[in-house]
Scaffold this active site. Sequence first.
Site, PDB file in Angstrom:
ATOM      1  N   ASP A 137       0.791  -1.229   0.000  1.00  0.00           N
ATOM      2  CA  ASP A 137       0.000   0.000   0.000  1.00  0.00           C
ATOM      3  C   ASP A 137       0.825   1.282   0.000  1.00  0.00           C
ATOM      4  O   ASP A 137       0.306   2.341   0.316  1.00  0.00           O
ATOM      5  CB  ASP A 137      -0.950   0.013   1.198  1.00  0.00           C
ATOM      6  CG  ASP A 137      -0.201   0.170   2.515  1.00  0.00           C
ATOM      7  OD1 ASP A 137       0.948  -0.278   2.599  1.00  0.00           O
ATOM      8  OD2 ASP A 137      -0.769   0.740   3.442  1.00  0.00           O
ATOM      9  N   GLU A 138       2.100   1.208  -0.348  1.00  0.00           N
ATOM     10  CA  GLU A 138       2.874   2.444  -0.392  1.00  0.00           C
ATOM     11  C   GLU A 138       4.009   2.326  -1.400  1.00  0.00           C
ATOM     12  O   GLU A 138       4.478   1.228  -1.703  1.00  0.00           O
ATOM     13  CB  GLU A 138       3.449   2.782   0.990  1.00  0.00           C
ATOM     14  CG  GLU A 138       4.341   1.696   1.530  1.00  0.00           C
ATOM     15  CD  GLU A 138       4.971   2.049   2.861  1.00  0.00           C
ATOM     16  OE1 GLU A 138       5.494   3.163   3.002  1.00  0.00           O
ATOM     17  OE2 GLU A 138       4.933   1.195   3.755  1.00  0.00           O
TER      18      GLU A 138
END
Length: 403
Positions: free
Chosen positions: A112-113
Amino acid sequence: MKPPSPTDDRGCTILHVDMDAFFASVALRDRPDLRTAPVVIGGGGGRGVVLCATYPARAHGVSSGMSMTRARRLCPGLVVVSPGFTELSAVSSAIVDVFRSVTPLVQPASLDEAFLDVGGSLRAFGSPTAVAEHIRARVADEQRITCSVGVAATTQLAKLASRRAKPDGIFVVPRDQAIAFLHALAVDELWGVGAATAVRLRRLGLQTVRDLANAPVSVLQRAFGSVQGTHLHRLAWGVDHHRVVPRRSYDEPDRSMGAEETFGHDVADAEVIARELLRLSVKVAFRLRAGNVAGRTVVLKVRFADFTTITRSRTLPGFTNLTPEVYATAVALFEALGSRRARIRLVGVRVQGLVDASAVPRQPMLGDPEHGWDDAESATDRVIDKFGKGALSRASLVTTRRP
DNA sequence: TCTGGGGTCCTAGGACCC
DNA sequence: TCTGGGGTCCTAGGACCC
């Protein structure tokens, strides 16, 4: 959406994009009824922890990593949803595609990053902040989730900035304010300073990054060793030579693959443990083959009831991705622990030293049957491919239940 | 408040070879 | 018989991240 902070973003070509409460946001995309409810993502089991908490849940003091028991106590109306990993990885790769449409210099850091170097995209977009806005708009449009973006001159600062931007915002650390921004932080906010290091720093009387920056390097080196001591000092002064490296090419295998399981209750029965080791070996070997990799070192992990954790490893003469070899090694390592009748909380099996499986010649051993375990395992894999994981299982896993 | 599961990287000592 | 370093591999543990 929050407006970007009105600051000077010249020269700030590193972006850190971080999804807001990713697991929860994805799970709730199609659950508008839960939009304002306190929700956490996590396993329902007695010893589960919170993987991700929505902002309403956080308002009750619930945070990720917390035991589910405690979370429920803090927030009686808590809704628990299990994570949907297939959907998560689909969303994750769609998002990375958005990043890559802006710049080829994308380094995913987790599901998620990601870090982006947008130095080459400024002519098309105008400014780093404009790139950030573009990304946020597209992710919101296409995936119906929000993200936050940190904009700065280095990866470390961008990472810290995205935290400040949350939720659903942009935060810029202008070049001439970088040191002031950094020095106002507490030491444990630095990326790479965890609980253990923070405690030791505080014992030295260093609370803030400013304290750390002003501490003599020699003191840090004496306390943490020359490598880490120097590293901490540089961190505190924003010295960061990490470039954004377009992530490890896809042909480069992971370094290790493993699986572990915490029992619902502590276990002393060697048979139960052996059965769990088999289940984990099956799982790991399957994933190795699915990833077309093989490894040489098998690591057994055991956590006792008192939470002390040990590992034992053995390096094999050749590479393997076969269940029987992984399992036999794991069991041998376990038996070598001796008859410590201690109750066990967790066991894990990991295989490391991975290489591309097609690059390893399979060495048949003297006395191997003509159709060895390779054939049996690939047949198993084909059945699982076709009919799903429930279709096939080893006899000793079917006949008895796990504790 | 009793602490998941997936990883990565680093350190340090000992074996072993040159 | 005693003595070097350097390099690499292996093992165990620990810190850290999400």
